[in-house]
Motif scaffolding. Structure first.
Motif, PDB file in Angstrom:
ATOM      1  N   PHE A 151       0.819  -1.215   0.000  1.00  0.00           N
ATOM      2  CA  PHE A 151       0.000   0.000   0.000  1.00  0.00           C
ATOM      3  C   PHE A 151       0.859   1.273   0.000  1.00  0.00           C
ATOM      4  CE2 PHE A 151      -2.859  -3.179   1.793  1.00  0.00           C
ATOM      5  CZ  PHE A 151      -4.062  -2.876   1.166  1.00  0.00           C
ATOM      6  N   SER A 152       2.149   1.126  -0.195  1.00  0.00           N
ATOM      7  CA  SER A 152       3.033   2.305  -0.133  1.00  0.00           C
ATOM      8  C   SER A 152       2.688   3.321  -1.220  1.00  0.00           C
ATOM      9  CB  SER A 152       4.497   1.883  -0.257  1.00  0.00           C
ATOM     10  OG  SER A 152       4.728   1.207  -1.480  1.00  0.00           O
ATOM     11  N   GLY A 153       2.214   2.826  -2.352  1.00  0.00           N
ATOM     12  CA  GLY A 153       1.820   3.740  -3.420  1.00  0.00           C
ATOM     13  C   GLY A 153       0.630   4.602  -3.058  1.00  0.00           C
ATOM     14  N   ALA A 154      -0.151   4.154  -2.074  1.00  0.00           N
ATOM     15  CA  ALA A 154      -1.298   4.930  -1.602  1.00  0.00           C
ATOM     16  C   ALA A 154      -0.918   5.818  -0.421  1.00  0.00           C
ATOM     17  CB  ALA A 154      -2.436   3.992  -1.213  1.00  0.00           C
ATOM     18  N   GLY A 155       0.366   5.839  -0.083  1.00  0.00           N
ATOM     19  CA  GLY A 155       0.840   6.713   0.983  1.00  0.00           C
ATOM     20  C   GLY A 155       0.869   6.092   2.361  1.00  0.00           C
ATOM     21  N   VAL A 156       0.580   4.802   2.465  1.00  0.00           N
ATOM     22  CA  VAL A 156       0.617   4.133   3.764  1.00  0.00           C
ATOM     23  C   VAL A 156       2.070   3.926   4.179  1.00  0.00           C
ATOM     24  CG1 VAL A 156      -0.031   2.079   5.068  1.00  0.00           C
ATOM     25  CG2 VAL A 156      -1.582   2.990   3.316  1.00  0.00           C
ATOM     26  N   LYS A 157       2.391   4.311   5.402  1.00  0.00           N
ATOM     27  CA  LYS A 157       3.763   4.236   5.901  1.00  0.00           C
ATOM     28  C   LYS A 157       3.923   3.031   6.821  1.00  0.00           C
ATOM     29  CE  LYS A 157       4.145   9.277   5.763  1.00  0.00           C
ATOM     30  NZ  LYS A 157       4.385  10.517   6.557  1.00  0.00           N
ATOM     31  N   LEU A 158       5.079   2.433   6.783  1.00  0.00           N
ATOM     32  CA  LEU A 158       5.385   1.277   7.629  1.00  0.00           C
ATOM     33  C   LEU A 158       6.578   1.597   8.516  1.00  0.00           C
ATOM     34  CD1 LEU A 158       5.015  -1.754   8.381  1.00  0.00           C
ATOM     35  CD2 LEU A 158       6.651  -2.264   6.545  1.00  0.00           C
ATOM     36  N   ILE A 159       6.400   1.376   9.810  1.00  0.00           N
ATOM     37  CA  ILE A 159       7.493   1.504  10.779  1.00  0.00           C
ATOM     38  C   ILE A 159       7.747   0.121  11.357  1.00  0.00           C
ATOM     39  CG2 ILE A 159       8.209   2.471  13.001  1.00  0.00           C
ATOM     40  CD1 ILE A 159       6.455   4.890  12.417  1.00  0.00           C
ATOM     41  N   SER A 160       8.990  -0.286  11.369  1.00  0.00           N
ATOM     42  CA  SER A 160       9.349  -1.561  11.990  1.00  0.00           C
ATOM     43  C   SER A 160       9.781  -1.294  13.424  1.00  0.00           C
ATOM     44  CB  SER A 160      10.479  -2.238  11.214  1.00  0.00           C
ATOM     45  OG  SER A 160      10.883  -3.421  11.869  1.00  0.00           O
ATOM     46  N   LEU A 161       9.021  -1.838  14.371  1.00  0.00           N
ATOM     47  CA  LEU A 161       9.345  -1.610  15.783  1.00  0.00           C
ATOM     48  C   LEU A 161      10.717  -2.172  16.127  1.00  0.00           C
ATOM     49  CD1 LEU A 161       8.196  -0.398  18.388  1.00  0.00           C
ATOM     50  CD2 LEU A 161       7.181  -2.634  18.896  1.00  0.00           C
ATOM     51  N   ALA A 162      11.132  -3.203  15.442  1.00  0.00           N
ATOM     52  CA  ALA A 162      12.439  -3.813  15.700  1.00  0.00           C
ATOM     53  C   ALA A 162      13.577  -2.831  15.446  1.00  0.00           C
ATOM     54  CB  ALA A 162      12.612  -5.053  14.827  1.00  0.00           C
TER      55      ALA A 162
END
Length: 384
Positions: free
Chosen positions: A97-108
């Motif tokens: 979904f990155s193309g839709a602007g959804v951001k991912l944070i890896s807690l690790a």
């Protein structure tokens, strides 16, 4: 004869307490106006939706799709998923979904190994400083929201000027009696949550539909003071806001502000969830919340005790059992009927009879285990 009168008096005390508590909740709910977005409302608030997720490959896609479908300006909406050491395809799905602007944070990447057992709190505290929005909204990866959800939350905040907002959570797609019981029970919890906040006499919340200003989160020190507890990212945070900034918490009474998730399908998963919720009750800073929970717990124990004592005390115990159970059932039917009608789930009332029996057992078992067990299973981890 003396023991019989003692039992009768004990029953009447807890029965009266229970009925008065439930009537007060009902009055509080009825006095709270239903929230409607003004016709000329134009959103101005930059919002950041935070979704802590661990092993949610089956659910995260539906959750994100529902958020992308919101009737809210795209430039004012930020979606951040915080992956909590998932062992399935959750991160890969979110990256899709990155193309839709959804951001991912890896807690690790932000959490040293073995540094906490409060992973959900750590996820939120990691994401808040990175969020661009003025208004932080938390939900769960297994939840979906209707298209008007954001407009209702944002308009409520902008117009009322409160610091924190709770909103309804519902279960849906029930397949068995246990799931229908959970759905009906949770509808009642929404009325209790709303009434307590409206009357400012007790503050309940659910992190699946909770929002607050970024400024107020920082002002109260975030999760400081209860980071050592695995649970409590919602109510314990709300209690801090209520204590430091009284009168600045609101509840959005609206069907459009609901998020939905599925109930626990098995007794084991259900008990694990409710024991987890119960364990944090020992750390509530609001004595009224603890007092109400204790009153309901002792009343349910009293009804079961009446039933057990029937062979020894005969009609004294039988009469107390019948009177207490009948009046509890009548009160609950009136209360839950109001909730089911408002949220368009009147069909759940057909399960009221079985739900009433389950409620007695559930309150006694979970209330006891929640104060005995300090460790429980959550997301495949043993925490406390």
């Amino acid at each position: 004869m003396g023991i019989g009168w003692l039992l009768f008096g004990w029953n009447m005390v807890w029965l009266a307490a229970y009925v008065l508590i439930m009537l007060r909740y009902h009055r509080g709910w009825q006095s709270l106006p239903e929230w409607e977005v003004p016709q000329n409302y134009i959103p101005k608030t930059q919002v950041s939706i935070l979704i802590p997720a661990r092993n949610e490959a089956e659910n995260i896609g539906n959750c994100i799709h529902s958020l992308l479908a919101q009737d809210y300006p795209e430039q004012l909406r930020e979606i951040i998923v915080i992956d909590d050491h998932s062992e399935d395809d959750t991160p890969e799905i979110v990256r899709g979904f990155s193309g839709a602007g959804v951001k991912l944070i890896s807690l690790a990447d932000h959490l040293p190994p073995g540094s906490t057992q409060s992973f959900k709190k750590a996820a939120i505290e990691t994401a808040v400083p990175l969020a661009t929005g003025d208004w932080i909204i938390t939900t769960d990866a297994d939840c979906v929201a209707g298209p008007q959800w954001l407009r209702h939350l944002a308009s409520y905040w902008e117009i009322t000027g409160v610091n924190m907002v709770a909103a309804p959570v519902q279960f849906y797609r029930e397949h068995n009696r246990l799931e229908r019981f959970q759905s009906l029970d949770f509808l009642g919890m929404m009325l209790i949550t709303a009434a307590g906040i409206k009357g400012r006499w007790m503050h309940l919340a659910n992190g699946a539909n909770l929002s607050y200003s970024k400024q107020i989160f920082e002002a109260v020190g975030g999760m400081e003071g209860h980071r050592h507890l695995a649970s409590g990212d919602d109510m314990l945070l709300m209690h801090k806001v209520a204590h430091q900034f009284p009168g600045t918490i609101g509840f959005v009474k609206s069907k459009e502000a609901v998020v939905r998730t599925e109930a626990k399908p098995t007794w084991r998963s259900f008990l694990q969830q409710r024991i987890r919720w119960a364990t944090k009750s020992r750390h509530y800073s609001e004595w009224k919340v603890t007092a109400v929970l204790a009153a309901v717990y002792f009343f349910c124990w009293t009804i079961l005790l009446d039933m057990v004592l029937i062979p020894w005390l005969g009609w004294w115990a039988a009469g107390c059992f019948i009177a207490s159970l009948t009046l509890k059932s009548a009160t609950d039917y009136f209360f839950l009927g109001t909730a089911a009608k408002f949220f368009d789930r009147k069909e759940l009332m057909r399960s009221f009879g079985s739900a009433q029996a389950l409620h007695l057992i559930y309150i006694v078992v979970v209330g006891t285990l929640g104060n005995v067990y300090k460790r429980y299973e959550w997301k495949g981890r043993r925490v406390q």
